[in-house]
Structure formats: structure tokens, C-alpha cells
Design a protein around this motif. Structure first.
Motif, PDB file in Angstrom:
ATOM      1  N   VAL A  63      35.978  48.792  44.354  1.00 19.20           N
ATOM      2  CA  VAL A  63      34.947  48.218  45.216  1.00 19.20           C
ATOM      3  C   VAL A  63      34.554  49.208  46.304  1.00 19.20           C
ATOM      4  O   VAL A  63      35.333  50.070  46.712  1.00 19.20           O
ATOM      5  CB  VAL A  63      35.387  46.890  45.893  1.00 19.20           C
ATOM      6  N   ILE A  64      33.322  49.058  46.740  1.00 18.69           N
ATOM      7  CA  ILE A  64      32.823  49.777  47.915  1.00 18.69           C
ATOM      8  C   ILE A  64      32.376  48.685  48.884  1.00 18.69           C
ATOM      9  O   ILE A  64      31.621  47.776  48.490  1.00 18.69           O
ATOM     10  CB  ILE A  64      31.619  50.681  47.553  1.00 18.69           C
ATOM     11  N   ILE A  65      32.885  48.771  50.104  1.00 19.82           N
ATOM     12  CA  ILE A  65      32.629  47.673  51.037  1.00 19.82           C
ATOM     13  C   ILE A  65      31.470  48.016  51.962  1.00 19.82           C
ATOM     14  O   ILE A  65      31.412  49.108  52.530  1.00 19.82           O
ATOM     15  CB  ILE A  65      33.908  47.359  51.836  1.00 19.82           C
ATOM     16  N   THR A 116      37.300  39.134  49.536  1.00 17.44           N
ATOM     17  CA  THR A 116      38.474  39.491  48.735  1.00 17.44           C
ATOM     18  C   THR A 116      38.425  38.871  47.343  1.00 17.44           C
ATOM     19  O   THR A 116      38.953  39.425  46.385  1.00 17.44           O
ATOM     20  CB  THR A 116      39.762  39.037  49.447  1.00 17.44           C
ATOM     21  N   ALA A 117      37.756  37.715  47.243  1.00 16.49           N
ATOM     22  CA  ALA A 117      37.708  37.026  45.942  1.00 16.49           C
ATOM     23  C   ALA A 117      36.978  37.891  44.916  1.00 16.49           C
ATOM     24  O   ALA A 117      37.452  38.070  43.782  1.00 16.49           O
ATOM     25  CB  ALA A 117      37.007  35.684  46.103  1.00 16.49           C
ATOM     26  N   THR A 118      35.845  38.463  45.301  1.00 14.58           N
ATOM     27  CA  THR A 118      35.110  39.312  44.346  1.00 14.58           C
ATOM     28  C   THR A 118      35.891  40.602  44.099  1.00 14.58           C
ATOM     29  O   THR A 118      35.972  41.076  42.959  1.00 14.58           O
ATOM     30  CB  THR A 118      33.686  39.628  44.880  1.00 14.58           C
ATOM     31  N   ALA A 119      36.469  41.146  45.164  1.00 16.95           N
ATOM     32  CA  ALA A 119      37.224  42.393  45.017  1.00 16.95           C
ATOM     33  C   ALA A 119      38.302  42.250  43.936  1.00 16.95           C
ATOM     34  O   ALA A 119      38.530  43.169  43.144  1.00 16.95           O
ATOM     35  CB  ALA A 119      37.855  42.779  46.355  1.00 16.95           C
ATOM     36  N   ALA A 120      38.920  41.071  43.894  1.00 11.25           N
ATOM     37  CA  ALA A 120      40.024  40.864  42.959  1.00 11.25           C
ATOM     38  C   ALA A 120      39.567  40.945  41.498  1.00 11.25           C
ATOM     39  O   ALA A 120      40.366  41.216  40.606  1.00 11.25           O
ATOM     40  CB  ALA A 120      40.668  39.509  43.239  1.00 11.25           C
ATOM     41  N   LEU A 121      38.283  40.747  41.255  1.00 13.39           N
ATOM     42  CA  LEU A 121      37.775  40.760  39.873  1.00 13.39           C
ATOM     43  C   LEU A 121      37.433  42.169  39.381  1.00 13.39           C
ATOM     44  O   LEU A 121      37.243  42.377  38.194  1.00 13.39           O
ATOM     45  CB  LEU A 121      36.480  39.941  39.785  1.00 13.39           C
ATOM     46  N   CYS A 122      37.307  43.109  40.325  1.00 18.13           N
ATOM     47  CA  CYS A 122      36.682  44.401  39.991  1.00 18.13           C
ATOM     48  C   CYS A 122      37.708  45.519  39.868  1.00 18.13           C
ATOM     49  O   CYS A 122      38.802  45.428  40.410  1.00 18.13           O
ATOM     50  CB  CYS A 122      35.676  44.766  41.081  1.00 18.13           C
ATOM     51  N   ASP A 123      37.330  46.566  39.168  1.00 13.75           N
ATOM     52  CA  ASP A 123      38.200  47.735  39.067  1.00 13.75           C
ATOM     53  C   ASP A 123      38.206  48.506  40.374  1.00 13.75           C
ATOM     54  O   ASP A 123      39.232  48.996  40.814  1.00 13.75           O
ATOM     55  CB  ASP A 123      37.714  48.638  37.936  1.00 13.75           C
ATOM     56  N   LYS A 163      34.238  48.540  32.928  1.00 16.51           N
ATOM     57  CA  LYS A 163      34.806  48.909  34.238  1.00 16.51           C
ATOM     58  C   LYS A 163      33.789  48.533  35.311  1.00 16.51           C
ATOM     59  O   LYS A 163      32.651  49.005  35.267  1.00 16.51           O
ATOM     60  CB  LYS A 163      35.029  50.426  34.310  1.00 16.51           C
ATOM     61  N   VAL A 164      34.207  47.695  36.244  1.00 16.04           N
ATOM     62  CA  VAL A 164      33.267  47.260  37.276  1.00 16.04           C
ATOM     63  C   VAL A 164      33.552  47.954  38.604  1.00 16.04           C
ATOM     64  O   VAL A 164      34.660  47.886  39.132  1.00 16.04           O
ATOM     65  CB  VAL A 164      33.321  45.724  37.461  1.00 16.04           C
ATOM     66  N   ILE A 165      32.521  48.623  39.109  1.00 15.47           N
ATOM     67  CA  ILE A 165      32.561  49.179  40.468  1.00 15.47           C
ATOM     68  C   ILE A 165      31.579  48.323  41.254  1.00 15.47           C
ATOM     69  O   ILE A 165      30.376  48.367  40.984  1.00 15.47           O
ATOM     70  CB  ILE A 165      32.064  50.639  40.482  1.00 15.47           C
ATOM     71  N   ALA A 166      32.085  47.521  42.164  1.00 15.66           N
ATOM     72  CA  ALA A 166      31.175  46.582  42.840  1.00 15.66           C
ATOM     73  C   ALA A 166      30.967  46.954  44.298  1.00 15.66           C
ATOM     74  O   ALA A 166      31.881  47.413  44.981  1.00 15.66           O
ATOM     75  CB  ALA A 166      31.721  45.165  42.741  1.00 15.66           C
TER      76      ALA A 166
END
Ligand code: G6P
Length: 611
Positions: A564-566, A555-562, A545-548
Motif C-alpha cells: 500500500v501507499i498511504i 487498515t481494513a483495505t491495507a490488510a487485503l493488499c500486497d 498482486k495489488v498495490i493500493a
């Protein structure tokens, strides 16, 4: 570790001491106790928090205008009523509290047992106390003389406060290696491990030095060295306000301190950073700027979170100043025989300025000829005083045991030093220098923005709070941020967490990855971003489980992760000051969600004044 408080004057001592102990509980909370002088000597003590002591003394005689109190972080002997301080001497006439470790206590104890002494606790403190009493009885001398003689035979670290049923209104105090502040009031004196117990009564304080002994009475403060020569006390003005050590409506100090960061970083930059003129003014660094510029290497020495600040600084100094940097755990450095060469500069980083290992490490390096610069939060602390120069971090009192605002302030100071040296040395071009100065001034508002994501982070904490382990990954400037995020989680939520350089994951931690493992990845836009994204894919391929942490708009990285925190975009040199903040919040909310006392995590203490 351990908090000590003392009072002598016209007030009832009990309320002053209890309030002081509550403020010092961050230093240890295994047990608490108090001794009061009121013709006779009364001692009350209890395993647990100061509030347990308050329950214990309900209905007891609490009168007395002179007293000492202690909150303990156990070293010798488990937390128990018997091992709680104050200890009473064999005759019952003396009471003593102690912060530190008496290293030769075993031999002293053996000698005393041979002479017929019996001990009620397992502590080194009771040994020293009876040793003092034995000297007092044998030499037919007063307490002051007995303490002086005893301390010449003692090895280790200590702050001790003693009262004697036969010497009304008098507290004898001495220090070596642990902090002691004496507050000067009108016809009264206050003693504390720091100034917090005396803030509402006086702003005039004396920081007692190692090998000094104080005789404290309501109208009198006599300071002496162990050779019995008088020393003129150096009275300093405190500039801490009471509000700074109160929770001000927050549930916990840790949360308050996380939220203070826009202000504390601003305070740290204020008066030093001139973005228009393109200057950085740090008077405590200025006089050593030449030596830093010419240094063969800089050695950062620290412990815990401060060590992580040193790691970030390693990346920054090497990048900007082109000086070789090494980062050392103080506890390792002090016991090695480190090679210190002419031209080496040591930077000691410490929130408290009292961490025993850091203090001894810099004293050793100083003896070998190194220049010592301190990056310290607590003004007037031992490390600040032992350094040749340096810069305070101006973060204000940090009370939550897990360090937060001190870390970002340390990064702000270290970044300013690096920028200044790089500029003076000519290793940074003017455009980049001016841009970084301007961006540095924007860090407080970017941190403010991150803090607005707190609800999202609280939800994440709720979602992942039952995980058994966490992995934190980061690269480059953000690798130490991963370490710091993992440390915060461990400290506050007791969940096992490891921080790793993202690429190094393939050399071991990847074996842990499965659908149960949350992996927090600092994946903000920087030089290494695309490589970190590959690491995210490797985790996802194994169902982790990735929390990035990602940069706004990615948005490209967000799409890979479970999840995200911006965080706002920032130059990679400044990014750690911003990216660490959500990780502090994640740890905080996880600890709260699990029902733990996040300001007083088990087994930890804020200021580690023992080895
Ligand atoms: C303790 C504290 C940490 C801190 C470390 C170093 O472990 O709990 O928060 O980072 O000591 O302390 P210092 O005061 O030297 O920064």
C-alpha cells in the motif's frame, strides 16, 4: 517537436547555440546539428544527442558570429547523420533548419528532381530549402524574397531559420503552426522554439505569429507578413528565471518537477483563491463566466496527460456545476465535423500551448462560433493566444518529457473554474463551497506529505520493475488518475500498462490477472470506496498482486493488499491532485531502476507540433 536555436551578434555563436540546444532537447533528440556563418558557411551534424554533436565537432573550426542549430524529432526520414538538420542547399550557399512538416513536399520534390536537383536526405526540409534556392536563383532575388515566394506555395506547418553565405550576419525566420521566439539583446538577437536558450542574455522577447517572416541582424529585427508589409514587433517581458530551467541538484527534471508540485499548486492558487472571503478571482475567466454558466455544454479538448486532466474536470464540472461536459481528443475532434451549437464553451487544456492538434481543433471550433478558453502553462504560447480567455497554470517551465506538475496545476485551475461557476450559478451550497475552498488551499501540504513516502515508492518500483504488464484501476474522480498512472509508467519505463475504470475490469482485463500481474488500485476513501474494495478482492481471488493507494488509517483495505501507499484524506473532488503524485513517483523510480533516461524517453517529444 524539434528544437531550433539561432544567434546573431558579437558573441561566438557556437557556445550560445549548443547551450540552447541542450535546453531544447526535450523537444526531440534523434539528431543535432549546427550551421555557422564566418565568411563561409560551415555545417556540422550528427545522429543522436547534442552531446554526440559536441563530440563530433571537437577540433573543427567553430568560429562564427551568426549561426543556427537544431535538435530533431524525426518525421520524414529515419534518425541519421544525413537526415539531421541543418540541411545545405544544392549550391551549398544556404543552410536551413525546420520544425514542422511540409505536406506538399512530395510534389515539390518531384518537380525539383525533374529540373535536375539531387537530394542527400529523405527530409521534407531539404526539399523546401532547394525550392527556396531555386526561386532565389531564378528570380535573382535575395533570400528574404525567395522565402516569401516559396512559403506561399507550401502547405503544412513550419518554423524555419535560414542563413546564406552571401548575406553575412543575417538570419531569415518564418513560422506557421510551430513556435518561434526572438530575444532582443544589445546589438544581438536570439531565436528559439521557446525562450529557454536566451534566458541569461535577455528578458525582452517577441513571439512571432503565424504567416510572419523575420529578418534578423545584430542591430535589426524586421518583422513582415507574407505580403511584404512591415509589422511592429510586440516586445514582451519574460518572467522566467534561469533556475526554473535547471535541475537544481535533482537527478532528473522529472523528479524535480514532481517535487515542485506543492509550490506549483500553491503558485497556481495564489492571488486567485481567497478562502476567508469565499472568492475565486480569475480575470481571464471572469468576462466569460456568464456564458459558461449558461453553456449547454462544455467541451474539453486536449491530448495526452492534458486530456486526462480534462477527464477529471468532466467529473468535477458535472458534479459541481451541473453542466454537460464532453472530453475530446483534439486529434479526433479536428477531423470530425463536430456539432458546435450556440452556447457551447470549449476549454483547451495544454501544457505547452503548442500542441498542433489542440491548436487546430480550437481554431475550427472558434470558426464555428464557440467560445474558447485556454488552460495553458506556457505564457504567450499559440493556444493561449488563439483562445478568447482562460487561465494560465503558472507551473513554470516543465522540461521532463513526461508531464507531472503541469497536470496537477491544470487540475487546480479547472477545479477553481468549476467552483467559481458553481458558486455563481448556485449549484453548490455555501457550506460545501467554503469547505472546498479551504481544502483546496490545503492541497499543497497534502502533496508535500505524499512526497515524504518516496522511499517506500522507490522500494515498490524495485520490487515490481521486471513485470511485463501493469493494470491501473480507479473509479469516479480517480478513474482518470488510473489512466494517467498507466501513461506515466509506459512513457518512462516502457512497461506495458493499461488504465481502466475499476468496475470495467470484469469486461476484459480480468482475463490478464494472474500472480505475475501487478494491479495498481486507487482505493482512497470516497463514494466508490467499498466498490473498489470489492474489485481488489476479485483481483486477489485470482492471485493478482495489488498495490493500493489508500487513505491514512484505512487498515481494513491495507490488510487485503500486497502493498500500500498511504495518502492523506481529501474530498473526492480534490483527491486526484494528491493521488496522482505517488503514481508519478512509481513511474519515475521504475524507469530509473530499469536504467532509462527518464527525462528523454525514447520516441517521445515534449511538445507535439506535428499531427
Ligand atoms: C506530449 C507530451 C505529453 C503531453 C501531450 C500534450 O505527448 O509528451 O506529456 O501531455 O504532448 O501536450 P500539451 O503541451 O498540449 O499539454
Amino acid at each position: 517537436m524539434c528544437g531550433i536555436v539561432g544567434y546573431t551578434g558579437p558573441k561566438e555563436a557556437y557556445p550560445v547555440i549548443i547551450k540552447g540546444l541542450k535546453r531544447l532537447e526535450y523537444r526531440g533528440y534523434d539528431s543535432a546539428g549546427i550551421a555557422l556563418l564566418d565568411g563561409s558557411l560551415k555545417v556540422y551534424k550528427k545522429k543522436g544527442r547534442v552531446s554526440d554533436l559536441e563530440d563530433e565537432v571537437v577540433g573543427k573550426d567553430l568560429h562564427g558570429h551568426t549561426g543556427i542549430g537544431h535538435t530533431r524529432w524525426a518525421t520524414h526520414g529515419e534518425p541519421s547523420d544525413a537526415n539531421a538538420h541543418p540541411h545545405r542547399s544544392s549550391t551549398g550557399k544556404l543552410a536551413m533548419i525546420h520544425n514542422g512538416i511540409i505536406e506538399n513536399y512530395a510534389q515539390l520534390k518531384k518537380d525539383l528532381i525533374n529540373k535536375g536537383y539531387q537530394f542527400k536526405s529523405d527530409t521534407d526540409t531539404e526539399v523546401l530549402l532547394n525550392f527556396i534556392e531555386e526561386i532565389k536563383e531564378n528570380n535573382h532575388c535575395g533570400l528574404e524574397e525567395a522565402v516569401r515566394v516559396a512559403l506561399k506555395r507550401v502547405t503544412g506547418a513550419y518554423v524555419i531559420l535560414l542563413i546564406d553565405a552571401e548575406e553575412p550576419d543575417t538570419i531569415i525566420a518564418a513560422r506557421k503552426g510551430s513556435p518561434l521566439v526572438i530575444g532582443i539583446g544589445k546589438g544581438e538577437h536570439f531565436l528559439g522554439s521557446d525562450a529557454s536558450p536566451m534566458l541569461e542574455y535577455t528578458k525582452e522577447v517577441v513571439y512571432v505569429n503565424d504567416y510572419e517572416l523575420a529578418i534578423v541582424r545584430p542591430d535589426e529585427l524586421i518583422l513582415k507578413n507574407l505580403g511584404n508589409e512591415k509589422i511592429t514587433p510586440y516586445v514582451q517581458k519574460l518572467d522566467i528565471e534561469l533556475a526554473a530551467i535547471e535541475k537544481s541538484g535533482y537527478d532528473h527534471f522529472m523528479l524535480k518537477e514532481i517535487f515542485e508540485q506543492p509550490q506549483t499548486i500553491f503558485d497556481c492558487l495564489r492571488g486567485r483563491l481567497d478562502t476567508l472571503g469565499g472568492t475565486i478571482t480569475m480575470s481571464g475567466i471572469q468576462q466569460y463566466a456568464d456564458q459558461i454558466m449558461k453553456a449547454n455544454r462544455i467541451v474539453m479538448i486536449a491530448c495526452g496527460t492534458s486530456w486526462h486532466a480534462g477527464l477529471v474536470a468532466e467529473y468535477i464540472f458535472e458534479e459541481l456545476c451541473r453542466i454537460n461536459v464532453e472530453v475530446e481528443y483534439a486529434s479526433e475532434f479536428r477531423y470530425r465535423n463536430p456539432v458546435i451549437q450556440p452556447g457551447d464553451v470549449i476549454i483547451a487544456i495544454s501544457q505547452s500551448g503548442e500542441t498542433a492538434d489542440t491548436l487546430v481543433a480550437i481554431e475550427n471550433a472558434k470558426a464555428k462560433g464557440a467560445i474558447i478558453l485556454g488552460v495553458v502553462n506556457v505564457v504567450g504560447s499559440s493556444i493561449a493566444r488563439a483562445s478568447h480567455g482562460g487561465a494560465y497554470t503558472h507551473a513554470g517551465p516543465e522540461i521532463g518529457v513526461a508531464s507531472t506538475k503541469a497536470f496537477t496545476a491544470q487540475l487546480a485551475v479547472l477545479t477553481m473554474i468549476a467552483l467559481k461557476i458553481a458558486h455563481d450559478k448556485g449549484t453548490i451550497d455555501q457550506d460545501r463551497y467554503m469547505r472546498l475552498l479551504a481544502e483546496l488551499a490545503e492541497v499543497p501540504s497534502k502533496v508535500e506529505k505524499v512526497l515524504k513516502t518516496k522511499d517506500k515508492i522507490r522500494d515498490l518500483a524495485e520490487k515490481y520493475k521486471d513485470a511485463r504488464d501493469f493494470l491501473y484501476l480507479g473509479r469516479g474522480f480517480n478513474f482518470p488518475v488510473a489512466l494517467e498512472g498507466a501513461l506515466k509508467l509506459k512513457e518512462i519505463s516502457y512497461i506495458h500498462a493499461e488504465g481502466y475504470p475499476a468496475a470495467e475490469m470484469k469486461h476484459g482485463p480480468i482475463a490478464l490477472v494472474d500472480e505475475n500481474l501487478p494491479v495498481v488500485v486507487v482505493a482512497t476513501k470516497d463514494t466508490y470506496h467499498h466498490k473498489v474494495v470489492s474489485n481488489i478482492q476479485e483481483i486477489k481471488a485470482r492471485k493478482g498482486k495489488v498495490i493500493a493507494l489508500i487513505t491514512e488509517g484505512d487498515t481494513a483495505t491495507a490488510a487485503l493488499c500486497d502493498d500500500v501507499i498511504i495518502v492523506p484524506e481529501a474530498d473526492e473532488i480534490l483527491a486526484p491532485m494528491i493521488s496522482v503524485v505517488p503514481l508519478q513517483l512509481l513511474a519515475y523510480y521504475t524507469g530509473v531502476a530499469k536504467g532509462y533516461d527518464v527525462d528523454k524517453p525514447r520516441n517521445l517529444a515534449k511538445s507535439v507540433t506535428v499531427e
